[in-house]
Design an enzyme around this catalytic site. Structure first.
Site, PDB file in Angstrom:
ATOM      1  N   LYS A  10       0.843  -1.201   0.000  1.00  0.00           N
ATOM      2  CA  LYS A  10       0.000   0.000   0.000  1.00  0.00           C
ATOM      3  C   LYS A  10       0.879   1.252   0.000  1.00  0.00           C
ATOM      4  O   LYS A  10       0.599   2.222  -0.691  1.00  0.00           O
ATOM      5  CB  LYS A  10      -0.875   0.055   1.258  1.00  0.00           C
ATOM      6  CG  LYS A  10      -2.068  -0.859   1.267  1.00  0.00           C
ATOM      7  CD  LYS A  10      -2.884  -0.491   2.504  1.00  0.00           C
ATOM      8  CE  LYS A  10      -4.081  -1.337   2.714  1.00  0.00           C
ATOM      9  NZ  LYS A  10      -4.883  -0.888   3.865  1.00  0.00           N
ATOM     10  N   GLU A  36       1.665   0.089  16.373  1.00  0.00           N
ATOM     11  CA  GLU A  36       0.653  -0.988  16.392  1.00  0.00           C
ATOM     12  C   GLU A  36      -0.704  -0.346  16.615  1.00  0.00           C
ATOM     13  O   GLU A  36      -0.928   0.263  17.659  1.00  0.00           O
ATOM     14  CB  GLU A  36       0.928  -1.936  17.566  1.00  0.00           C
ATOM     15  CG  GLU A  36       2.183  -2.751  17.442  1.00  0.00           C
ATOM     16  CD  GLU A  36       1.934  -4.097  16.788  1.00  0.00           C
ATOM     17  OE1 GLU A  36       0.776  -4.543  16.803  1.00  0.00           O
ATOM     18  OE2 GLU A  36       2.902  -4.669  16.256  1.00  0.00           O
ATOM     19  N   ASP A  74      -8.146   2.237   4.402  1.00  0.00           N
ATOM     20  CA  ASP A  74      -8.644   0.895   4.648  1.00  0.00           C
ATOM     21  C   ASP A  74      -9.292   0.395   3.366  1.00  0.00           C
ATOM     22  O   ASP A  74      -9.950   1.157   2.661  1.00  0.00           O
ATOM     23  CB  ASP A  74      -9.622   0.849   5.819  1.00  0.00           C
ATOM     24  CG  ASP A  74      -9.419  -0.448   6.588  1.00  0.00           C
ATOM     25  OD1 ASP A  74      -8.467  -0.529   7.375  1.00  0.00           O
ATOM     26  OD2 ASP A  74     -10.182  -1.404   6.346  1.00  0.00           O
ATOM     27  N   SER A  75      -9.086  -0.870   3.075  1.00  0.00           N
ATOM     28  CA  SER A  75      -9.583  -1.378   1.797  1.00  0.00           C
ATOM     29  C   SER A  75      -9.991  -2.831   1.939  1.00  0.00           C
ATOM     30  O   SER A  75      -9.703  -3.474   2.952  1.00  0.00           O
ATOM     31  CB  SER A  75      -8.501  -1.228   0.729  1.00  0.00           C
ATOM     32  OG  SER A  75      -7.266  -1.710   1.201  1.00  0.00           O
ATOM     33  N   PHE A 149      -0.352  -7.683  -4.901  1.00  0.00           N
ATOM     34  CA  PHE A 149      -0.369  -8.359  -3.598  1.00  0.00           C
ATOM     35  C   PHE A 149      -1.776  -8.853  -3.326  1.00  0.00           C
ATOM     36  O   PHE A 149      -2.686  -8.644  -4.145  1.00  0.00           O
ATOM     37  CB  PHE A 149       0.122  -7.414  -2.485  1.00  0.00           C
ATOM     38  CG  PHE A 149      -0.817  -6.261  -2.154  1.00  0.00           C
ATOM     39  CD1 PHE A 149      -0.875  -5.140  -2.959  1.00  0.00           C
ATOM     40  CD2 PHE A 149      -1.645  -6.306  -1.032  1.00  0.00           C
ATOM     41  CE1 PHE A 149      -1.735  -4.083  -2.667  1.00  0.00           C
ATOM     42  CE2 PHE A 149      -2.497  -5.256  -0.720  1.00  0.00           C
ATOM     43  CZ  PHE A 149      -2.548  -4.143  -1.540  1.00  0.00           C
ATOM     44  N   GLY A 150      -1.948  -9.507  -2.182  1.00  0.00           N
ATOM     45  CA  GLY A 150      -3.282  -9.932  -1.734  1.00  0.00           C
ATOM     46  C   GLY A 150      -4.048 -10.697  -2.816  1.00  0.00           C
ATOM     47  O   GLY A 150      -3.566 -11.675  -3.383  1.00  0.00           O
ATOM     48  N   TYR A 151      -5.257 -10.209  -3.102  1.00  0.00           N
ATOM     49  CA  TYR A 151      -6.153 -10.910  -4.022  1.00  0.00           C
ATOM     50  C   TYR A 151      -5.894 -10.580  -5.498  1.00  0.00           C
ATOM     51  O   TYR A 151      -6.644 -11.026  -6.373  1.00  0.00           O
ATOM     52  CB  TYR A 151      -7.614 -10.567  -3.664  1.00  0.00           C
ATOM     53  CG  TYR A 151      -7.988 -10.957  -2.249  1.00  0.00           C
ATOM     54  CD1 TYR A 151      -8.335 -12.275  -1.937  1.00  0.00           C
ATOM     55  CD2 TYR A 151      -7.985 -10.028  -1.215  1.00  0.00           C
ATOM     56  CE1 TYR A 151      -8.661 -12.644  -0.635  1.00  0.00           C
ATOM     57  CE2 TYR A 151      -8.305 -10.382   0.093  1.00  0.00           C
ATOM     58  CZ  TYR A 151      -8.643 -11.697   0.369  1.00  0.00           C
ATOM     59  OH  TYR A 151      -8.968 -12.065   1.655  1.00  0.00           O
ATOM     60  N   LYS A 173      -2.056  -0.872 -12.932  1.00  0.00           N
ATOM     61  CA  LYS A 173      -2.959  -1.128 -11.808  1.00  0.00           C
ATOM     62  C   LYS A 173      -3.397   0.185 -11.183  1.00  0.00           C
ATOM     63  O   LYS A 173      -4.601   0.417 -10.989  1.00  0.00           O
ATOM     64  CB  LYS A 173      -2.285  -2.023 -10.751  1.00  0.00           C
ATOM     65  CG  LYS A 173      -3.205  -2.260  -9.558  1.00  0.00           C
ATOM     66  CD  LYS A 173      -2.599  -3.058  -8.415  1.00  0.00           C
ATOM     67  CE  LYS A 173      -3.543  -3.026  -7.211  1.00  0.00           C
ATOM     68  NZ  LYS A 173      -3.011  -3.663  -6.013  1.00  0.00           N
ATOM     69  N   HIS A 178      -8.910   0.908  -7.103  1.00  0.00           N
ATOM     70  CA  HIS A 178      -9.655   1.538  -6.008  1.00  0.00           C
ATOM     71  C   HIS A 178      -8.766   2.505  -5.235  1.00  0.00           C
ATOM     72  O   HIS A 178      -9.162   3.607  -4.891  1.00  0.00           O
ATOM     73  CB  HIS A 178     -10.212   0.448  -5.080  1.00  0.00           C
ATOM     74  CG  HIS A 178      -9.172  -0.559  -4.650  1.00  0.00           C
ATOM     75  ND1 HIS A 178      -8.344  -1.197  -5.544  1.00  0.00           N
ATOM     76  CD2 HIS A 178      -8.796  -1.011  -3.416  1.00  0.00           C
ATOM     77  CE1 HIS A 178      -7.520  -2.001  -4.887  1.00  0.00           C
ATOM     78  NE2 HIS A 178      -7.775  -1.904  -3.597  1.00  0.00           N
TER      79      HIS A 178
HETATM   80  P1  IMP Z   1      -6.474  -3.400   5.446  1.00  0.00           P
HETATM   81  O1  IMP Z   1      -6.974  -2.205   4.683  1.00  0.00           O
HETATM   82  O2  IMP Z   1      -5.104  -3.175   5.977  1.00  0.00           O
HETATM   83  O3  IMP Z   1      -7.460  -3.897   6.444  1.00  0.00           O
HETATM   84  O4  IMP Z   1      -6.242  -4.583   4.407  1.00  0.00           O
HETATM   85  C1  IMP Z   1      -7.001  -4.720   3.282  1.00  0.00           C
HETATM   86  C2  IMP Z   1      -6.810  -6.104   2.698  1.00  0.00           C
HETATM   87  O5  IMP Z   1      -7.623  -6.158   1.501  1.00  0.00           O
HETATM   88  C3  IMP Z   1      -5.388  -6.384   2.217  1.00  0.00           C
HETATM   89  O6  IMP Z   1      -4.618  -7.013   3.198  1.00  0.00           O
HETATM   90  C4  IMP Z   1      -5.634  -7.296   1.018  1.00  0.00           C
HETATM   91  O7  IMP Z   1      -5.841  -8.614   1.445  1.00  0.00           O
HETATM   92  C5  IMP Z   1      -6.936  -6.740   0.445  1.00  0.00           C
HETATM   93  N1  IMP Z   1      -6.645  -5.684  -0.540  1.00  0.00           N
HETATM   94  C6  IMP Z   1      -6.917  -4.357  -0.434  1.00  0.00           C
HETATM   95  N2  IMP Z   1      -6.468  -3.705  -1.521  1.00  0.00           N
HETATM   96  C7  IMP Z   1      -5.882  -4.629  -2.297  1.00  0.00           C
HETATM   97  C8  IMP Z   1      -5.209  -4.550  -3.544  1.00  0.00           C
HETATM   98  O8  IMP Z   1      -5.024  -3.490  -4.154  1.00  0.00           O
HETATM   99  N3  IMP Z   1      -4.751  -5.707  -4.026  1.00  0.00           N
HETATM  100  C9  IMP Z   1      -4.915  -6.895  -3.383  1.00  0.00           C
HETATM  101  N4  IMP Z   1      -5.523  -7.034  -2.216  1.00  0.00           N
HETATM  102  C10 IMP Z   1      -6.004  -5.891  -1.671  1.00  0.00           C
END
Ligand code: IMP
Length: 195
Positions: A10, A36, A74-75, A149-151, A173, A178
């Protein structure tokens, strides 16, 4: 801008997006460590981001507060046929079942629609600005790509050519993501005459 996040992906996306617009982004550190923060269990991303921003502001010495611009984001991934799951629990669900688990939950479902959502909160000079971004897409049949990353390896954005986010360059990307959209909205709000 001081970005309150422990997620290096992020942070990198925000830096990449905001630098050309003349904004420097640094990761928030307290005594050399990433602070934290409590991650509250709300369904609403906006509530979570505001809750985290309040915690971050409370950690900054009173004398420095007026000079700071604190960014929290947050996402999450919201899947239509799973009633928005994993949504605000995306990070936890990713750690527990990963993209393989999501593909298993989606197997046999013909409706693959989903969206990534991001809420960015900027606290600057005692004001709180909230900006949102949504990227619609579909869950793929299989994992594709190694970027992002992630999804990202299972997310195919609507406004593209059928590749997953993980198959795109970082620039591709962020031009449709978003996160890119929420940061763009944030920049527009900062540069509006009423600021
Ligand atoms: P948080 O906002 O730190 O609670 O985490 C949001 C979670 O949503 C991330 O750890 C990913 O698993 C997922 N996520 C949010 N944005 C993305 C993205 O751009 N790519 C992939 N996964 C995402």
């Amino acid at each position: 801008m001081i970005f309150v996040t422990g997620n290096s992906n992020k942070l990198e996306e925000a830096k990449r997006y905001l630098k050309p617009l003349g904004m420097e982004v640094e990761q928030m550190m307290i005594d050399g460590s990433i602070p934290e923060l409590i991650e509250p269990q709300f369904d609403d991303l906006e509530k979570i981001a505001i809750f985290k921003a309040d915690q971050a502001i409370a950690m900054i010495p009173e004398s420095e507060k007026s000079d700071c611009a604190i960014l929290v984001e947050d996402s999450g991934l919201f899947i239509d046929s799973l009633n928005g799951f994993p949504g605000s629990y995306s990070s936890f669900v990713f750690r527990k079942i990963g993209v393989d688990g999501i593909l298993r939950l989606m197997s046999g479902k013909s409706m693959k629609g989903c969206e990534y959502r991001a809420v960015s909160v900027l606290v600057i000079g005692g004001r709180t600005i909230i900006a949102k971004g949504i990227c619609r897409g579909n869950i793929s049949e299989e994992i594709s790509g190694t970027g992002g990353f992630g999804y990202d390896p299972i997310f195919i954005p609507e406004d593209s050519d059928g590749r997953t986010f993980a198959q795109m360059t970082k620039e591709e990307k962020s031009s449709i993501s978003h996160r890119g959209k929420s940061l763009k909205a944030l920049c527009e709000a900062i540069s509006s005459p009423s600021m």
